[in-house]
Enzyme design. Structure first.
Site, PDB file in Angstrom:
ATOM      1  N   SER A 137       0.834  -1.213   0.000  1.00  0.00           N
ATOM      2  CA  SER A 137       0.000   0.000   0.000  1.00  0.00           C
ATOM      3  C   SER A 137       0.861   1.253   0.000  1.00  0.00           C
ATOM      4  CB  SER A 137      -1.043   0.022   1.118  1.00  0.00           C
ATOM      5  OG  SER A 137      -2.025   0.992   0.753  1.00  0.00           O
TER       6      SER A 137
ATOM      7  N   HIS B 106       4.703  14.219   5.939  1.00  0.00           N
ATOM      8  CA  HIS B 106       4.689  15.659   5.681  1.00  0.00           C
ATOM      9  C   HIS B 106       5.335  16.345   6.877  1.00  0.00           C
ATOM     10  CE1 HIS B 106       1.786  14.452   2.642  1.00  0.00           C
ATOM     11  NE2 HIS B 106       1.183  13.783   3.614  1.00  0.00           N
TER      12      HIS B 106
ATOM     13  N   CYS C  87      -2.100  -3.440   3.226  1.00  0.00           N
ATOM     14  CA  CYS C  87      -3.120  -4.465   3.008  1.00  0.00           C
ATOM     15  C   CYS C  87      -2.534  -5.800   3.426  1.00  0.00           C
ATOM     16  CB  CYS C  87      -3.509  -4.522   1.540  1.00  0.00           C
ATOM     17  SG  CYS C  87      -4.272  -3.007   0.939  1.00  0.00           S
TER      18      CYS C  87
END
Length: 136
Positions: free
Chosen positions: A82, A87, A102
């Site tokens: 995934s 940030h 996943c």
């Protein structure tokens, strides 16, 4: 006329979902870390990809962007399992961190937790706000 019997439909079994996942989310406040992790897109990208590999996950691509002198970095590592997104806001000592995996062919939860823990430790937040979401 033929004898007609009442037929009660039997619902089809609901297939068990194989692609369940785990989404780890962190709002990391008061980060006291190597400034390159907050400011240098190339350094942060390399560091994240090293941590992905160390956790046993598979990088399939990445993109990191710097917001210039003194600005933060935004980046994503696309995983076969995934993604990782990060940030930074160096002016506030703040980082947002997401690791999502996943579990289609195997249970990747421990790998996701290791990646998340390693990244969190590197940023050394004074006030981490952590969330764990089990995805179905």
């Amino acid at each position: 006329m033929k004898n007609l019997q009442s037929v009660v439909p039997i619902p089809a079994p609901v297939p068990q979902r194989q692609a369940t996942g785990l989404h780890l989310i962190g709002d990391l406040y008061g980060c006291l870390c190597d400034s390159r992790l907050m400011l240098d897109a190339a350094h942060l990208e390399s560091f994240c990809k090293e941590r992905v590999a160390a956790a046993g996950l598979t990088t399939v691509g990445s993109l990191f962007h710097s917001f210039g002198e003194g600005g933060g970095v935004t980046g994503v590592v696309v995983l076969a399992e995934s993604h990782l997104s990060i940030h930074t806001w160096p002016e506030a000592g703040y980082v947002t961190l997401d690791v999502y995996v996943c579990n289609y062919t195997e249970n990747n939860r421990p790998k996701a937790q290791k990646l998340f823990d390693d990244l969190q430790a590197a940023f050394n937040p004074a006030d981490p706000h952590l969330h764990r979401v089990d995805r179905a």
